[in-house]
Every structure is written in C-alpha cells, then in structure tokens.
Motif scaffolding. Structure first.
Motif, PDB file in Angstrom:
ATOM      1  N   TRP A 127      -0.160  -2.996  -1.226  1.00 53.59           N
ATOM      2  CA  TRP A 127      -1.543  -3.413  -1.018  1.00 53.59           C
ATOM      3  C   TRP A 127      -2.490  -2.226  -0.929  1.00 53.59           C
ATOM      4  O   TRP A 127      -3.677  -2.338  -1.283  1.00 53.59           O
ATOM      5  CB  TRP A 127      -1.665  -4.278   0.240  1.00 53.59           C
ATOM      6  CG  TRP A 127      -1.342  -3.596   1.544  1.00 53.59           C
ATOM      7  CD1 TRP A 127      -0.158  -3.617   2.206  1.00 53.59           C
ATOM      8  CD2 TRP A 127      -2.229  -2.807   2.351  1.00 53.59           C
ATOM      9  NE1 TRP A 127      -0.235  -2.893   3.371  1.00 53.59           N
ATOM     10  CE2 TRP A 127      -1.496  -2.391   3.490  1.00 53.59           C
ATOM     11  CE3 TRP A 127      -3.566  -2.430   2.229  1.00 53.59           C
ATOM     12  CZ2 TRP A 127      -2.071  -1.593   4.496  1.00 53.59           C
ATOM     13  CZ3 TRP A 127      -4.137  -1.636   3.220  1.00 53.59           C
ATOM     14  CH2 TRP A 127      -3.383  -1.235   4.335  1.00 53.59           C
ATOM     15  N   ARG A 129      -2.516   0.530  -2.638  1.00 46.62           N
ATOM     16  CA  ARG A 129      -2.908   1.067  -3.947  1.00 46.62           C
ATOM     17  C   ARG A 129      -4.133   0.356  -4.505  1.00 46.62           C
ATOM     18  O   ARG A 129      -4.963   0.955  -5.192  1.00 46.62           O
ATOM     19  CB  ARG A 129      -1.733   0.915  -4.913  1.00 46.62           C
ATOM     20  CG  ARG A 129      -2.001   1.413  -6.340  1.00 46.62           C
ATOM     21  CD  ARG A 129      -0.873   0.991  -7.257  1.00 46.62           C
ATOM     22  NE  ARG A 129      -0.753  -0.467  -7.283  1.00 46.62           N
ATOM     23  CZ  ARG A 129       0.334  -1.113  -7.700  1.00 46.62           C
ATOM     24  NH1 ARG A 129       1.400  -0.448  -8.081  1.00 46.62           N
ATOM     25  NH2 ARG A 129       0.351  -2.434  -7.706  1.00 46.62           N
ATOM     26  N   ASP A 130      -4.257  -0.933  -4.223  1.00 52.77           N
ATOM     27  CA  ASP A 130      -5.350  -1.731  -4.784  1.00 52.77           C
ATOM     28  C   ASP A 130      -6.457  -2.012  -3.779  1.00 52.77           C
ATOM     29  O   ASP A 130      -7.379  -2.779  -4.058  1.00 52.77           O
ATOM     30  CB  ASP A 130      -4.788  -3.063  -5.305  1.00 52.77           C
ATOM     31  CG  ASP A 130      -3.740  -2.860  -6.390  1.00 52.77           C
ATOM     32  OD1 ASP A 130      -3.947  -1.980  -7.242  1.00 52.77           O
ATOM     33  OD2 ASP A 130      -2.719  -3.560  -6.364  1.00 52.77           O
ATOM     34  N   THR A 436      -3.162   7.073  -3.035  1.00 59.94           N
ATOM     35  CA  THR A 436      -3.262   6.396  -1.742  1.00 59.94           C
ATOM     36  C   THR A 436      -4.299   7.055  -0.843  1.00 59.94           C
ATOM     37  O   THR A 436      -4.751   6.455   0.129  1.00 59.94           O
ATOM     38  CB  THR A 436      -1.893   6.374  -1.042  1.00 59.94           C
ATOM     39  OG1 THR A 436      -0.909   5.857  -1.941  1.00 59.94           O
ATOM     40  CG2 THR A 436      -1.898   5.493   0.192  1.00 59.94           C
ATOM     41  N   THR A 473      -8.118   5.704  -3.334  1.00 61.13           N
ATOM     42  CA  THR A 473      -8.528   4.423  -2.778  1.00 61.13           C
ATOM     43  C   THR A 473      -9.985   4.512  -2.328  1.00 61.13           C
ATOM     44  O   THR A 473     -10.315   5.338  -1.474  1.00 61.13           O
ATOM     45  CB  THR A 473      -7.646   4.062  -1.563  1.00 61.13           C
ATOM     46  OG1 THR A 473      -6.285   3.962  -1.984  1.00 61.13           O
ATOM     47  CG2 THR A 473      -8.088   2.751  -0.940  1.00 61.13           C
ATOM     48  N   ARG A 519     -13.473  -2.401 -10.155  1.00 57.94           N
ATOM     49  CA  ARG A 519     -12.247  -1.787  -9.628  1.00 57.94           C
ATOM     50  C   ARG A 519     -11.178  -2.851  -9.380  1.00 57.94           C
ATOM     51  O   ARG A 519     -10.011  -2.676  -9.751  1.00 57.94           O
ATOM     52  CB  ARG A 519     -12.585  -1.050  -8.329  1.00 57.94           C
ATOM     53  CG  ARG A 519     -11.395  -0.654  -7.465  1.00 57.94           C
ATOM     54  CD  ARG A 519     -10.696   0.563  -7.979  1.00 57.94           C
ATOM     55  NE  ARG A 519      -9.541   0.910  -7.161  1.00 57.94           N
ATOM     56  CZ  ARG A 519      -9.059   2.130  -7.043  1.00 57.94           C
ATOM     57  NH1 ARG A 519      -9.627   3.131  -7.669  1.00 57.94           N
ATOM     58  NH2 ARG A 519      -7.995   2.359  -6.305  1.00 57.94           N
ATOM     59  N   ARG A 520     -11.552  -3.952  -8.773  1.00 57.78           N
ATOM     60  CA  ARG A 520     -10.568  -4.941  -8.354  1.00 57.78           C
ATOM     61  C   ARG A 520      -9.971  -5.700  -9.537  1.00 57.78           C
ATOM     62  O   ARG A 520      -8.840  -6.171  -9.456  1.00 57.78           O
ATOM     63  CB  ARG A 520     -11.197  -5.906  -7.347  1.00 57.78           C
ATOM     64  CG  ARG A 520     -11.648  -5.190  -6.065  1.00 57.78           C
ATOM     65  CD  ARG A 520     -12.034  -6.175  -4.983  1.00 57.78           C
ATOM     66  NE  ARG A 520     -10.893  -6.992  -4.595  1.00 57.78           N
ATOM     67  CZ  ARG A 520      -9.935  -6.590  -3.766  1.00 57.78           C
ATOM     68  NH1 ARG A 520      -9.983  -5.378  -3.227  1.00 57.78           N
ATOM     69  NH2 ARG A 520      -8.944  -7.379  -3.460  1.00 57.78           N
ATOM     70  N   ALA A 523      -6.582  -3.105 -13.404  1.00 60.69           N
ATOM     71  CA  ALA A 523      -5.349  -2.529 -12.861  1.00 60.69           C
ATOM     72  C   ALA A 523      -5.241  -1.041 -13.153  1.00 60.69           C
ATOM     73  O   ALA A 523      -4.666  -0.286 -12.359  1.00 60.69           O
ATOM     74  CB  ALA A 523      -4.143  -3.282 -13.423  1.00 60.69           C
ATOM     75  N   GLY A 526      -6.261   1.345 -10.407  1.00 61.22           N
ATOM     76  CA  GLY A 526      -5.453   1.494  -9.216  1.00 61.22           C
ATOM     77  C   GLY A 526      -4.443   2.618  -9.341  1.00 61.22           C
ATOM     78  O   GLY A 526      -4.458   3.572  -8.570  1.00 61.22           O
ATOM     79  N   ASP A 527      -3.575   2.526 -10.330  1.00 63.68           N
ATOM     80  CA  ASP A 527      -2.506   3.518 -10.464  1.00 63.68           C
ATOM     81  C   ASP A 527      -2.422   4.086 -11.870  1.00 63.68           C
ATOM     82  O   ASP A 527      -1.462   4.741 -12.227  1.00 63.68           O
ATOM     83  CB  ASP A 527      -1.165   2.880 -10.062  1.00 63.68           C
ATOM     84  CG  ASP A 527      -0.054   3.908  -9.881  1.00 63.68           C
ATOM     85  OD1 ASP A 527      -0.373   5.040  -9.472  1.00 63.68           O
ATOM     86  OD2 ASP A 527       1.115   3.583 -10.149  1.00 63.68           O
TER      87      ASP A 527
END
Length: 606
Positions: A127, A129-130, A436, A473, A519-520, A523, A526-527
């Motif tokens: 969780w 990461r996102d 992170t 993040t 952002r959300r 994908a 995120g990474d």
C-alpha cells in the motif's frame, strides 16, 4: 546546456523498477535476472555485471535478449550472496571502457558507493508504494465542538481560529488553537476529495507545547486532542475508508517533563539519558534545546520500554490503531558522541512494529543525507528533503528564504543541477527505498511552497507535477492544496480556514486534485522506471514506464529558447496539461512554465 551535461544521458539504462529487476522480493541465496537497455547508437557491444562476492569483485557476462524495437537488451543472472547486493555494469565497445552505476555512465573507475543495490529483506508494504500521504499538524487543522469545553493547562495560551500565529519568542510553542482528533475525523471528506489515502499526524502525546515534540508522556494521547478515545474514533474512520493512519514518534528525545527524565534525574535508571558535565545543561539534548533531553539507546531499560514486549511504546500504539510510524529526527536517534546504535535501534523498532502489524510502514525523518541509514533493515524510506525538496526549491523558488538550515538562502540553479542532486542521493539507496521515501514540497518545518514561488500557480503546478510523477511517495502538508502561505515554519502552521472561502484558492485545489488523480490511476508512477530524455536549464523531459504503461513528462519553469524535439516522444497522447498530442517528429511544446503528461505507445521489453 553544454555537451558535458548531454553525456550524462548516453542511451544506456538500468534501474530497480520491474522492467529491469522483475523479482520484487529478492531472497538471500537466490539467483535473479536483471536487464540493461542499450540504445543502438550507444557504442556498446558487450555488457558484464560486476557484483561483489563477500566483498570480492566478480564479473558475469550478460547475454543479448531478442526484443523488437530499436533498443537492445541484455540479461544477466545475479547471485544474491549477501544481504545487500551491490552491482554495476561494465560496458565495452567502440566508445571504449565505461561503467554504468546508479549515478550514470562514466569512463573511469569510481568507488562502489553509487553501485546499484538489491536488498534481501522484506519490502515495504504494497500500500505504501501507491499511497498519497496527507500530513496534519493537529492543533491547526480542525477542531470539533468538544474543543470549546476543554480546560487548558497552565502552559497554554488560547487563540481564536483566525488569530495570526506568533512567529518567535516564548509564546510561540504555547499558542493553542484547539484543533483535535475528532476535528480531523469530521474533515475526512476533504481529504478524500483531494485524493489522498494515508494520514500522518505530527505528535499527539501529552506535551507542554502545541507541536508536542517534547513529550511529557508516551502513555497518554493529549486530552487537548480528545485523548485515546478520539484516536480510536479517528483510526476506525480512516480504516473504514480503506486508508492508513501514521503516528509521529520522538525516538531521539523526550520532553524534560517526561516521567522517565524525572526518574533518571532522581537516580532511578539514569542510563535512560546522557548526563554529563560537558553538556550545557548537564545532559545531552536535541541540538542544545534544554527541554528536549536525549534518550540513551544503549540502555537495556530504554529498549524494554520503547520496543520490547506488547506494552512497549512502539507496539502499544500500533495495536491501538496506527498503521506505522514516522520517526522524528531518526538520523540522530541512537547517535551521541562515541555511541552509534542507529541501525540496530531502527531494526529493533521495525521488528517491534511488524510484530503487531505485518503491513506497517516505518519512515525516518532526516532533513540531511539519509543514504547511510536506509537499506539497513530499519526504515522503509525517508522524508526526502535532500533528494527531492531541496533540489526542486533550487529550480523553482523565486522568493528569498532560508534553505533548510543553509545560511545563504535558496540558490537559483538549472534543471540539470536539480537532476544531478536528485541522482546523487538516489544513487546511494536501493530503488525500493527511493520509491517508498516521501517526496514533499514543504512541511510543518519549512516555508510553504506557494510562498517560495511567489504564488505563481503555474510554478505550483510544475512543483506538484514533479511530486506526483518522479519516483517517491507524494506527501502533501495540509493546506498546500488550498494555497496557504507561510514564510517560515511557524507561519506555515496557520490554522486551516474552513469557514473562510476567500482564503481558498480553488484553482490550486483543482490542480492538486487532477494531479493526484493522475498519480492514482497511473501504475507507472508508483514503481515504474525513470529515464531522462531531455534537459536544459529551464526544462526537463523524462519517461516513467513499467511493463504495461509508458508516460512522458515535461516540466518547464520558463519558455524554451528554441525547438524541443525528443524522438522518443513520437505519437504520444496528452493525458494532462492540455498540450497537443505529439506528432511523428517528436516535437514538444516550448511554452512555460508548464507541466504536461502524455501516454506513449507501448514497446516490447523482456
């Protein structure tokens, strides 16, 4: 931008994202495969991975991988012999002998401190990461109806919600505006509208100050905030939404009114702190602040109270509803004169936390250089002041201000310098630690970003855009999203003007909402991996990509002085910013300040 700067992006790339390191949970003793991307014109014919086998260099040849497209790919197996695997790549070809490390490509030998790192340890929770983190200073965020009926302690000076804050002097930490935990619970819809899904509270333990970084107890949630019952209500409300709630723990020090300190001064367990005639107050403190005596982590009794057993401070409040900790001045915790137990202590804190909640998160605050402390089995990441906040300020700030402790103020630097700073810090930590770590434009300890850029909404958009699209993040300090000002730390702690619509900048709020939403739903942000494609003094263009998505990002603080052509941008479709889709020639907009994001056509990867 000179030729020497262009050579920093020579068409050879590797990072720790899933395209290049498919194994997301590396285990000691396993063999994993990693990949290198090489442009056709990079002058590379052969690639070797150099690892260290119990600190001895060892070379393994990489094999070409059949992949369609212009770029070539090489694959190499790595034996995970040690808990932290350091590796780099040797490149050979017409261009000669070169190394690829996390700091880039060089044509001469360099020390190992910028080698890529793979850490054989349990990763941060998925969780994290996102997540999009929302930082709240409780006294200034929102107050419930119960706040008006609370009696104030003798140290407190009551203030009305619209009163200005006191910037300096003895009254500064005594001002109480009355924000509380139930007030936060009542404003969760605002946080949901913004798009954040994780809340971090600055300290909430009883303390004789509004900031509560000088705790008078670790056993009691401050009654001014509603006590433990209010924390329970907030945690339950947050968890019903599927969100996370983080606490803030001062592991470096307590307040001088803490019962542990009084006990130690009375001769019972004096080893809990550092008492010495050489210190200004007869005991060591956080940077000579008398009311913040420094904890002695060599003390078995301190460790028993803080981390050992289910009733320890770390474990008790995780069990009470927190999903992790932000550790205040974590870089100083366990360090005093000849003592340096920081890494051991952080591992102990993490183990205690995970014993209560296996998916808990541990973030270490460090406003300086955190790279020697991450990847040690303790923090999952850091508040990335050095590797994100400061370099962004040097590129975008237009107003004079203190520069996070540097007496000369904020320098005005190029995008190349900003990226060089980011790379210098990122190269000294693993990829999981980087993504992170929290990317923040400001916090309760700094001026507000809006003030630093003179209220320019276009520059705010560029800053927020970088926060949500670069690896890391995003962390938003409450009030940034409505355009609050603040020329220094205390000024930045003004109460949220819930009842004053005239103080809300709805355009800035719309910008935050749109970029957080981007952002959300993306994908790759995120990474996904990061490749820089173009950089001038006033503009940077980069790609974020995973196996399923490729995004092109352009950030500019001023108009370009000539055409901007990036062949890799061909046929990109605009997702944010309103610029046209990109044609076959890869021509990009030249206006600025601007922030734009496009979706790139898919490509074949290993």
């Amino acid at each position: 931008m000179g030729v020497s700067e262009l050579r920093r992006y020579p068409g050879v790339h590797h990072d720790g994202s899933e395209i290049y390191v498919p194994e997301r949970s590396p285990r000691l003793g396993a063999t994993v495969r990693v990949y290198v991307r090489v442009a056709a014109d990079a002058g590379v014919d052969a690639v070797w991975a150099r690892t260290t086998f119990d600190a001895e260099p060892r070379f393994t040849p990489a094999e070409p991988v059949p992949v369609s497209g212009d770029d070539r790919w090489f694959e190499v197996p790595l034996l995970l012999r040690n808990p932290v695997i350091r590796y780099r790549f040797l490149l050979a070809g017409p261009a000669g002998y070169r190394w690829l490390t996390a700091a880039g490509v060089v044509a001469h030998d360099v020390p190992d401190d910028t080698d890529f790192r793979m850490v054989c340890d349990d990763p941060a929770p998925d969780w994290a990461r996102d997540a999009v983190v929302y930082l709240i200073f409780p006294d200034r965020f929102a107050r419930s109806s119960a706040a008006a009926g609370r009696s104030l302690p003798d140290w407190a000076l009551p203030r009305d919600w619209d009163d200005p804050v006191t910037g300096a002097g003895p009254d500064r930490p005594r001002e109480v505006f009355g924000g509380d935990l139930d007030g936060i619970s009542e404003r969760l819809d605002h946080i949901a509208a913004l798009g954040a899904d994780s809340i971090c509270l600055t300290p909430i333990f009883t303390s004789p100050s509004n900031h509560r970084y000088c705790a008078a107890s670790f056993d009691e949630i401050d009654p001014l905030l509603g006590g433990e019952a209010a924390l329970t209500r907030l945690a339950e409300a947050v968890h019903r939404r599927g969100w996370r709630l983080l606490g803030d723990l001062t592991t470096n020090h307590t307040g001088d009114q803490h019962p542990w300190f009084r006990e130690a001064r009375d001769g019972r367990h004096p080893d809990l702190y550092y008492f010495t005639d050489d210190a200004p107050h007869g005991y060591e403190t956080w940077v000579h602040v008398k009311r913040m005596p420094k904890l002695n982590w060599t003390s078995p009794e301190l460790r028993r109270r803080m981390t050992d057993g289910p009733e320890s401070v770390v474990r008790r409040w995780i069990r009470a509803g927190l999903d992790g900790w932000r550790l205040d001045v974590a870089n100083s915790t366990g360090r005093c004169m000849r003592d340096d137990t920081t890494h051991e202590v952080m591992r102990q804190i993490r183990a205690a936390m995970l014993a209560e909640r296996p998916d808990a998160l541990l973030i270490g605050e460090n406003a300086h250089d955190a790279t020697r402390d991450v990847d040690q089995g303790g923090w999952h990441g850091t508040m990335n002041y050095a590797g994100f906040t400061r370099p962004v300020w040097t590129w975008l700030a237009t107003r004079p201000s203190a520069f996070l402790g540097v007496p000369t103020g904020i320098p005005r630097l190029s995008a190349g310098a900003m990226l060089a700073t980011m790379t210098a810090f990122a190269a000294r930590m693993s990829w999981p630690s980087r993504v992170t770590s929290w990317s923040l434009l400001d916090s309760h300890d700094t001026p507000r970003f809006r003030t630093l850029v003179g209220g320019d909404r276009r520059l705010i958009e560029v800053g927020v855009g970088l926060m949500v699209t670069l690896p890391g993040t995003p962390m938003i300090f409450a009030g940034d999203e409505i355009g609050l000002d603040g020329a220094y730390a205390e000024d930045a702690r003004r109460p949220m003007p819930w009842h004053r619509a005239d103080r809300w900048d709805q355009q800035i709020f719309a910008t935050y909402r749109a970029l957080v939403a981007l952002r959300r739903r993306s994908a790759a942000l995120g990474d996904g991996g990061l490749r820089t494609l173009h950089v001038t003094d006033d503009m940077v263009v980069f790609c974020r990509e995973n196996k399923d998505q490729r995004l092109l990002v352009l950030a500019a603080r001023a108009p370009a002085t000539g055409p901007v052509v990036v062949p890799a941008a061909a046929h990109a479709v605009n997702l944010y910013g309103g610029a046209p889709d990109v044609g076959a020639d890869g021509s990009l907009p030249t206006d600025g300040p601007t922030f734009q994001v496009w979706h790139l056509p898919s490509e074949d990867v290993p």
